[in-house]
Design a protein around this motif. Structure first.
Motif, mmCIF file in Angstrom:
data_model
loop_
_atom_site.group_PDB
_atom_site.id
_atom_site.type_symbol
_atom_site.label_atom_id
_atom_site.label_comp_id
_atom_site.label_asym_id
_atom_site.label_seq_id
_atom_site.Cartn_x
_atom_site.Cartn_y
_atom_site.Cartn_z
ATOM 1 N N GLN A 34 0.764 -1.080 -0.154
ATOM 2 C CA GLN A 34 -0.022 -0.113 -0.047
ATOM 3 C C GLN A 34 0.860 1.334 0.080
ATOM 4 N N THR A 35 1.962 1.148 0.368
ATOM 5 C CA THR A 35 2.999 2.205 0.453
ATOM 6 C C THR A 35 3.202 2.736 -1.064
ATOM 7 N N PHE A 36 3.227 1.817 -2.013
ATOM 8 C CA PHE A 36 3.574 2.260 -3.482
ATOM 9 C C PHE A 36 2.167 2.456 -4.185
ATOM 10 N N MET A 37 2.339 2.813 -5.354
ATOM 11 C CA MET A 37 1.126 3.157 -6.508
ATOM 12 C C MET A 37 0.848 1.662 -6.895
ATOM 13 N N PRO A 38 -0.253 1.333 -7.279
ATOM 14 C CA PRO A 38 -0.637 0.192 -7.860
ATOM 15 C C PRO A 38 0.016 0.071 -9.251
ATOM 16 N N ILE A 39 0.180 -0.936 -9.644
ATOM 17 C CA ILE A 39 0.603 -1.287 -11.162
ATOM 18 C C ILE A 39 -0.061 -0.615 -12.209
ATOM 19 N N ASP A 40 -1.307 -0.827 -12.094
ATOM 20 C CA ASP A 40 -2.432 -0.506 -13.145
ATOM 21 C C ASP A 40 -2.242 1.141 -13.198
ATOM 22 N N ARG A 41 -2.099 1.827 -11.986
ATOM 23 C CA ARG A 41 -2.012 3.268 -12.047
ATOM 24 C C ARG A 41 -0.610 3.676 -12.501
ATOM 25 N N ILE A 42 0.278 3.065 -12.171
ATOM 26 C CA ILE A 42 1.640 3.448 -12.867
ATOM 27 C C ILE A 42 1.806 3.221 -14.384
ATOM 28 N N LEU A 43 0.899 2.077 -14.979
ATOM 29 C CA LEU A 43 1.208 2.015 -16.371
ATOM 30 C C LEU A 43 0.258 3.054 -16.953
ATOM 31 N N THR A 44 -1.026 3.415 -16.286
ATOM 32 C CA THR A 44 -1.667 4.663 -17.105
ATOM 33 C C THR A 44 -1.099 5.610 -17.147
ATOM 34 N N ILE A 45 -0.317 6.206 -16.068
ATOM 35 C CA ILE A 45 0.094 7.562 -16.114
ATOM 36 C C ILE A 45 1.487 7.456 -16.955
ATOM 37 N N ALA A 46 2.144 6.537 -16.886
ATOM 38 C CA ALA A 46 3.284 6.169 -18.252
ATOM 39 C C ALA A 46 2.714 6.291 -19.526
ATOM 40 N N GLY A 47 1.690 5.597 -19.658
ATOM 41 C CA GLY A 47 1.140 5.403 -21.100
ATOM 42 C C GLY A 47 0.544 6.864 -21.536
ATOM 43 N N ALA A 48 -0.136 7.535 -20.701
ATOM 44 C CA ALA A 48 -0.527 8.763 -20.964
ATOM 45 C C ALA A 48 0.576 9.741 -21.229
ATOM 46 N N MET A 49 1.161 9.791 -20.303
ATOM 47 C CA MET A 49 2.449 10.843 -20.525
ATOM 48 C C MET A 49 3.156 10.616 -21.790
ATOM 49 N N SER A 50 3.440 9.283 -22.207
ATOM 50 C CA SER A 50 4.153 8.799 -23.189
ATOM 51 C C SER A 50 3.251 9.368 -24.572
ATOM 52 N N ALA A 51 2.018 9.245 -24.662
ATOM 53 C CA ALA A 51 1.073 9.480 -25.645
ATOM 54 C C ALA A 51 1.155 11.022 -25.674
ATOM 55 N N LEU A 52 0.872 11.699 -24.665
ATOM 56 C CA LEU A 52 0.977 13.324 -24.717
ATOM 57 C C LEU A 52 2.327 13.924 -25.302
ATOM 58 N N LEU A 53 3.392 13.245 -24.864
ATOM 59 C CA LEU A 53 4.703 13.851 -25.482
ATOM 60 C C LEU A 53 4.792 13.648 -26.810
ATOM 61 N N LEU A 54 4.354 12.170 -27.289
ATOM 62 C CA LEU A 54 4.417 12.019 -28.743
ATOM 63 C C LEU A 54 3.395 13.011 -29.714
ATOM 64 N N ALA A 102 -1.403 0.847 -22.811
ATOM 65 C CA ALA A 102 -2.685 0.963 -23.367
ATOM 66 C C ALA A 102 -3.233 -0.495 -23.638
ATOM 67 N N LEU A 103 -2.418 -1.270 -24.318
ATOM 68 C CA LEU A 103 -2.704 -2.891 -24.388
ATOM 69 C C LEU A 103 -2.948 -3.747 -23.077
ATOM 70 N N VAL A 104 -2.008 -3.432 -22.273
ATOM 71 C CA VAL A 104 -2.089 -4.328 -20.977
ATOM 72 C C VAL A 104 -3.226 -3.925 -20.176
ATOM 73 N N ILE A 105 -3.470 -2.515 -19.879
ATOM 74 C CA ILE A 105 -4.559 -2.153 -19.153
ATOM 75 C C ILE A 105 -5.973 -2.478 -19.907
ATOM 76 N N ALA A 106 -5.972 -2.320 -20.896
ATOM 77 C CA ALA A 106 -7.351 -2.647 -21.678
ATOM 78 C C ALA A 106 -7.568 -4.076 -21.408
ATOM 79 N N VAL A 107 -6.832 -4.969 -21.948
ATOM 80 C CA VAL A 107 -6.715 -6.370 -21.935
ATOM 81 C C VAL A 107 -7.104 -6.850 -20.459
ATOM 82 N N GLU A 108 -6.559 -6.096 -19.265
ATOM 83 C CA GLU A 108 -6.669 -6.597 -17.923
ATOM 84 C C GLU A 108 -8.158 -6.160 -17.637
ATOM 85 N N ARG A 109 -8.569 -5.092 -18.225
ATOM 86 C CA ARG A 109 -9.988 -4.693 -17.692
ATOM 87 C C ARG A 109 -11.075 -5.647 -18.576
#
Length: 229
Positions: A14-34, A74-81
């Motif tokens: 709990q002291t760390f951010m959940p994996i799915d949130r890390i992926l979402t932030i990393a993916g969103a930031m990467s897409a916005l930078l592109l 995007a692929l990992v988060i969508a498939v997981e959902r």
């Protein structure tokens, strides 16, 4: 969605951010930078990140790192959902969308093979106009856009659907951004091809191609292994 998703159950303490949130932030930031990078490159060629700069350059490394991060996240988060959704939430519509996404993904892999590894990294020359390129000028982008659109809708969650939408926008911008480069490189040949074949799929053009193929009696995807760039 349900409070106990697969990634929540395998998340860090709990002291760390959940994996799915890390992926979402990393993916969103990467897409916005592109997206920002491609906009900047259209206004100033010194900032161009697509078509990709020479392999081994800093800009090339940055582009492909951001691109792969956005796609994988995007692929990992969508498939997981989709996989972790309660059974009663998987309507026939969502299952059908997931099926379309799977088939589009297979088509995407085929188009990458058709283009060739070197051309994918903007290292090879040669304008491909046959095979899958008779149907669309951008078969890789077209199939990827279809795959992420349907998978994002099948996931039906704010983070997965939003991230898939951002990746779709990246692909659409890549298709538009590389056109001036192709025009400069191939001149009249590309302009003629551009006038004859749509950027993505077009129903009217598809019908005309089907008629032409029937009259010529040749396979729909013959001669597909060609270099686009």
């Amino acid at each position: 969605m349900d409070s106990a998703s697969l990634t929540d159950r395998i998340a860090c303490p709990q002291t760390f951010m959940p994996i799915d949130r890390i992926l979402t932030i990393a993916g969103a930031m990467s897409a916005l930078l592109l997206i920002a990078g491609m906009i900047a490159g259209r206004t100033n060629s010194a900032w161009r990140i697509w078509p990709a700069p020479p392999v081994g350059s800093v800009k090339s490394f940055i582009f492909w790192t951001l691109f792969r991060t956005a796609n994988i996240a995007a692929l990992v988060i969508a498939v997981e959902r989709v996989v972790s959704a309660p059974f009663n939430a998987l309507t026939p519509f969502r299952v059908g969308l997931a099926g379309i996404a799977f088939l589009a993904g297979i088509a995407y892999v085929y188009t990458l093979w058709s283009l060739g590894r070197k051309a994918t990294y903007c290292q090879a020359s040669g304008l491909a106009t046959e095979g899958v390129y008779r149907w669309t000028r951008n078969p890789q982008y077209s199939t990827a856009i279809l795959a992420f659109t349907t998978l994002g809708l099948a996931a039906w969650s704010l983070d997965a659907t939003g991230l898939a939408g951002a990746v779709v926008l990246v692909y659409a911008m890549m298709a538009r951004t590389e056109e001036p480069w192709l025009e400069a490189r191939y001149g009249t040949a590309y302009l003629k091809y551009k006038a004859d074949v749509p950027r993505f799929f077009n129903a009217r053009h598809a019908v005309s191609e089907v008629r032409a193929l029937l009259s010529e009696k040749v396979p729909a995807f013959a001669g597909g292994h060609r270099n686009k760039r």
